[in-house]
Motif scaffolding. Structure first.
Motif, mmCIF file in Angstrom:
data_model
loop_
_atom_site.group_PDB
_atom_site.id
_atom_site.type_symbol
_atom_site.label_atom_id
_atom_site.label_comp_id
_atom_site.label_asym_id
_atom_site.label_seq_id
_atom_site.Cartn_x
_atom_site.Cartn_y
_atom_site.Cartn_z
ATOM 1 N N GLY A 2 0.801 -1.215 0.000
ATOM 2 C CA GLY A 2 0.000 0.000 0.000
ATOM 3 C C GLY A 2 0.833 1.264 0.000
ATOM 4 O O GLY A 2 1.948 1.309 -0.529
ATOM 5 N N ILE A 3 0.301 2.281 0.659
ATOM 6 C CA ILE A 3 0.902 3.612 0.582
ATOM 7 C C ILE A 3 2.153 3.735 1.437
ATOM 8 O O ILE A 3 2.943 4.667 1.255
ATOM 9 N N GLY A 4 2.365 2.825 2.369
ATOM 10 C CA GLY A 4 3.532 2.911 3.234
ATOM 11 C C GLY A 4 3.403 4.003 4.290
ATOM 12 O O GLY A 4 2.397 4.720 4.356
ATOM 13 N N ILE A 5 4.434 4.101 5.097
ATOM 14 C CA ILE A 5 4.436 5.071 6.194
ATOM 15 C C ILE A 5 5.696 5.918 6.090
ATOM 16 O O ILE A 5 6.805 5.376 5.967
ATOM 17 N N PRO A 6 5.572 7.237 6.127
ATOM 18 C CA PRO A 6 6.767 8.090 6.097
ATOM 19 C C PRO A 6 7.698 7.758 7.255
ATOM 20 O O PRO A 6 7.254 7.408 8.358
ATOM 21 N N ALA A 7 8.992 7.883 7.033
ATOM 22 C CA ALA A 7 9.982 7.505 8.048
ATOM 23 C C ALA A 7 9.839 8.318 9.326
ATOM 24 O O ALA A 7 10.078 7.807 10.425
ATOM 25 N N ASP A 8 9.433 9.587 9.194
ATOM 26 C CA ASP A 8 9.325 10.421 10.379
ATOM 27 C C ASP A 8 8.065 10.139 11.198
ATOM 28 O O ASP A 8 7.850 10.749 12.244
ATOM 29 N N ARG A 9 7.246 9.202 10.733
ATOM 30 C CA ARG A 9 6.016 8.870 11.464
ATOM 31 C C ARG A 9 6.015 7.443 12.002
ATOM 32 O O ARG A 9 5.035 7.031 12.639
ATOM 33 N N LEU A 10 7.077 6.714 11.759
ATOM 34 C CA LEU A 10 7.097 5.304 12.179
ATOM 35 C C LEU A 10 6.983 5.135 13.686
ATOM 36 O O LEU A 10 6.385 4.177 14.172
ATOM 37 N N ASP A 11 7.563 6.071 14.457
ATOM 38 C CA ASP A 11 7.514 5.936 15.907
ATOM 39 C C ASP A 11 6.202 6.424 16.510
ATOM 40 O O ASP A 11 5.975 6.291 17.704
ATOM 41 N N LYS A 12 5.321 6.996 15.656
ATOM 42 C CA LYS A 12 4.063 7.545 16.159
ATOM 43 C C LYS A 12 2.877 6.606 15.953
ATOM 44 O O LYS A 12 1.825 6.801 16.555
ATOM 45 N N ILE A 13 3.053 5.612 15.099
ATOM 46 C CA ILE A 13 1.897 4.781 14.729
ATOM 47 C C ILE A 13 1.399 3.922 15.882
ATOM 48 O O ILE A 13 0.271 3.419 15.843
ATOM 49 N N TRP A 14 2.233 3.754 16.937
ATOM 50 C CA TRP A 14 1.818 2.915 18.063
ATOM 51 C C TRP A 14 1.020 3.699 19.097
ATOM 52 O O TRP A 14 0.505 3.116 20.042
ATOM 53 N N LYS A 15 0.922 5.008 18.929
ATOM 54 C CA LYS A 15 0.180 5.836 19.870
ATOM 55 C C LYS A 15 -1.313 5.731 19.616
ATOM 56 O O LYS A 15 -1.750 5.489 18.489
ATOM 57 N N ARG A 16 -2.073 5.944 20.664
ATOM 58 C CA ARG A 16 -3.532 5.877 20.534
ATOM 59 C C ARG A 16 -4.041 6.945 19.569
ATOM 60 O O ARG A 16 -3.606 8.100 19.624
ATOM 61 N N PHE A 17 -4.958 6.519 18.713
ATOM 62 C CA PHE A 17 -5.713 7.403 17.811
ATOM 63 C C PHE A 17 -4.858 8.060 16.735
ATOM 64 O O PHE A 17 -5.347 8.922 16.014
ATOM 65 N N TYR A 18 -3.575 7.645 16.668
ATOM 66 C CA TYR A 18 -2.779 8.198 15.575
ATOM 67 C C TYR A 18 -3.081 7.425 14.305
ATOM 68 O O TYR A 18 -3.131 6.200 14.299
ATOM 69 N N GLN A 19 -3.285 8.125 13.195
ATOM 70 C CA GLN A 19 -3.600 7.497 11.919
ATOM 71 C C GLN A 19 -2.814 8.167 10.808
ATOM 72 O O GLN A 19 -2.736 9.391 10.731
ATOM 73 N N VAL A 20 -2.210 7.320 9.980
ATOM 74 C CA VAL A 20 -1.635 7.821 8.740
ATOM 75 C C VAL A 20 -2.786 8.014 7.761
ATOM 76 O O VAL A 20 -3.733 7.232 7.742
ATOM 77 N N GLU A 21 -2.739 9.041 6.955
ATOM 78 C CA GLU A 21 -3.831 9.312 6.011
ATOM 79 C C GLU A 21 -4.046 8.106 5.118
ATOM 80 O O GLU A 21 -3.116 7.581 4.513
ATOM 81 N N SER A 22 -5.303 7.661 5.017
ATOM 82 C CA SER A 22 -5.620 6.472 4.210
ATOM 83 C C SER A 22 -5.665 6.819 2.748
ATOM 84 O O SER A 22 -5.857 7.960 2.348
ATOM 85 N N GLY A 26 5.079 4.674 -0.280
ATOM 86 C CA GLY A 26 4.729 4.364 -1.659
ATOM 87 C C GLY A 26 4.950 2.917 -2.042
ATOM 88 O O GLY A 26 4.553 2.503 -3.141
ATOM 89 N N GLU A 27 5.573 2.103 -1.164
ATOM 90 C CA GLU A 27 5.854 0.710 -1.501
ATOM 91 C C GLU A 27 5.113 -0.278 -0.598
ATOM 92 O O GLU A 27 4.920 -1.428 -0.971
ATOM 93 N N GLY A 28 4.760 0.135 0.590
ATOM 94 C CA GLY A 28 4.029 -0.760 1.486
ATOM 95 C C GLY A 28 4.712 -0.907 2.838
ATOM 96 O O GLY A 28 5.768 -0.322 3.098
ATOM 97 N N SER A 29 4.077 -1.701 3.693
ATOM 98 C CA SER A 29 4.564 -1.890 5.062
ATOM 99 C C SER A 29 4.532 -3.364 5.420
ATOM 100 O O SER A 29 3.710 -4.138 4.893
ATOM 101 N N CYS A 30 5.435 -3.749 6.339
ATOM 102 C CA CYS A 30 5.468 -5.128 6.844
ATOM 103 C C CYS A 30 5.560 -5.084 8.356
ATOM 104 O O CYS A 30 6.536 -4.565 8.904
ATOM 105 N N PHE A 31 4.547 -5.627 9.035
ATOM 106 C CA PHE A 31 4.528 -5.720 10.493
ATOM 107 C C PHE A 31 4.904 -7.147 10.893
ATOM 108 O O PHE A 31 4.329 -8.112 10.363
ATOM 109 N N THR A 32 5.853 -7.289 11.816
ATOM 110 C CA THR A 32 6.363 -8.609 12.207
ATOM 111 C C THR A 32 6.230 -8.805 13.710
ATOM 112 O O THR A 32 6.723 -7.990 14.500
#
Length: 452
Positions: free
Chosen positions: A383-403, A436-442
């Motif tokens: 999918g759209i992937g996550i910008p590098a400067d937002r990777l540490d924020k995605i685990w916070k409550r109610f934080y969303q990367v634009e869909s 722009g390339e996607g994400s992988c959660f492990t």
């Protein structure tokens, strides 16, 4: 006694106990002193008389005495009498009664009316019928003097012992109860300032008071966590529920004023139902997260086939939006210890997150492996992937990367819950993403039971 503090009571009891012990010791000393003095006098009398016996001899009918013979030594008078009782050598004490009979080898008391004496007689023979009486006389000790001396010692010793024991008891009580005073002060400060972050902070130890302080600190930590969780829940719920409540109220008002046909009412009800469902899901997630944080929701670990679980979830997945397809690569028969319900929620959240931010006609890959006693579960999308400067924020409550492409937005709690569930299983969850390339959660967690 009711109005005394525990510290004062302890000081008083120790002081009284020491006073009682010293008094008992003095009474015992007084009781035995008389017999001890008497025994010592008897021993002294017997020793000197026996020693003098060896220094008496008779030559040609006349008595002779050795150089070490002494008629008076250490208060013992040695007298020598003939067989008929006539004094032949030695000088008796002035008040010793004359005519006192002889008793061979027996220490006895003889009284003159004014003074008492201890007397020990021995028959020293020089032939079949010839010999002399050797008598030892010593004044009986005055036990009253001894008792007076002990009484003087007691009068001096008792006050000193009371002062020393009282001071020692006070210092001991103060040292012992200082941590308790610290606890009381800390609890009072917490109660007054409502600051649950304060701790008693006693140094670690194995005594009861140190363990009590640690138990209080653990309790304060749990209370702080509970209050923070409640505060966070209230803040999150009020913040996130504001929008759907506003939409519901606005839709109700619009329907009341403008709806005229069944289709318009049906459309309004559909919007209201969708927002109510969103509120219900949000509240359920918030409650579950809060219970997990507080530990009120128990984790039910069991040994199960995680391969079968992942396979079932992937096969029963409903149709994904925008033509996204899901592909699974699952290593069979992986046995591990985990909570089936929580692990199902974790995988579902990762798949929902991948679908929400996936591209149209894109793919989601679910891979399960077991490597060196560790379960590795990954969910990857293109999918759209996550910008590098937002990777540490995605685990916070109610934080969303634009869909992407206007996909329906979630509550922003999925990844937070994923991390919580991973930690409860003693594992970790990481993300590798390129914009722009996607994400992988492990997810990685141990095969064997984990004690949280």
């Amino acid at each position: 006694m009711k109005h005394l503090s525990v510290k004062q009571k302890l000081t008083l009891w120790i002081t009284l106990l020491m006073l009682l012990l010293v008094s008992l010791v003095l009474v015992f000393m007084i009781a035995v002193s008389s017999s001890v003095v008497t025994e010592y006098t008897f021993e002294q009398l017997s020793t000197i008389v026996r020693a003098n016996l060896t220094g008496i001899s008779q030559e040609n009918g006349a008595l002779s005495f050795s150089e070490d013979f002494s008629f008076t030594r250490n208060g013992v008078y040695t007298l020598v009498y003939s067989k008929s009782g006539a004094l032949q050598a030695g000088q008796p004490p002035l008040s010793f009664p004359e005519g006192t009979g002889f008793e061979n080898g027996m220490i006895r008391t003889v009284s003159s009316g004014e003074d008492d004496f201890y007397v020990l007689d021995y028959w020293l023979h020089f032939g079949w019928e010839d010999g002399v009486w050797v008598r030892g006389v010593i004044s009986a000790p005055d036990t009253a003097d001894v008792l007076d001396e002990l009484a003087d010692i007691a009068l001096l010793l008792l006050p000193v012992m009371v002062i020393v024991s009282g001071l020692g008891a006070y210092l001991l009580a103060r040292s012992t109860f200082r941590p308790i005073d610290r606890m009381i002060r800390t609890v009072s400060e917490i109660n007054e300032g409502r600051d649950l972050s304060r701790r008693i902070g006693l140094p670690p130890g194995r005594d009861e008071i140190s363990r009590l302080g640690q138990a209080f600190d653990n309790m304060f930590a749990r209370l702080e966590t509970s209050f923070e969780s409640e505060k966070q829940f209230t803040s999150d719920a009020s913040h996130e529920l504001r929008t759907p409540v506003a939409v519901i109220l606005a839709q109700c008002e619009d329907a009341r004023r403008n709806a005229r046909t069944a289709e318009q009412y049906e459309e309004a009800i559909e919007v209201i139902g969708r927002q109510a469902g969103r509120m219900s899901d949000l509240i359920a997630q918030l409650l579950q997260m809060t219970r997990l944080e507080q530990g009120t929701q128990s984790i039910s670990m069991e040994q199960a086939d995680i391969s079968s679980l992942v396979e079932v979830i992937c096969e029963e997945q409903p149709a994904l939006p925008r033509g996204i397809t899901l592909q699974a690569d699952i290593q069979p028969e992986i046995e591990a210890w985990f909570d089936v319900t929580l692990m199902s929620r974790l995988l579902q959240n990762l798949i929902n997150n991948a679908a929400r931010y996936g591209r149209e006609n894109g793919h989601i890959w679910v891979v399960l492996r077991c490597v060196e006693e560790e379960v590795i579960l990954s969910v990857r999308d293109d999918g759209i992937g996550i910008p590098a400067d937002r990777l540490d924020k995605i685990w916070k409550r109610f934080y969303q990367v634009e869909s992407a492409r206007g996909a329906e937005s979630g509550a922003g709690l999925g990844l937070t819950m994923v991390r919580q569930i991973a930690e409860l299983h003693g594992g970790t969850v990481t993300v590798d993403s390129r914009e722009g390339e996607g994400s992988c959660f492990t997810l990685r967690f141990p095969v064997h039971p984990y004690n949280a």
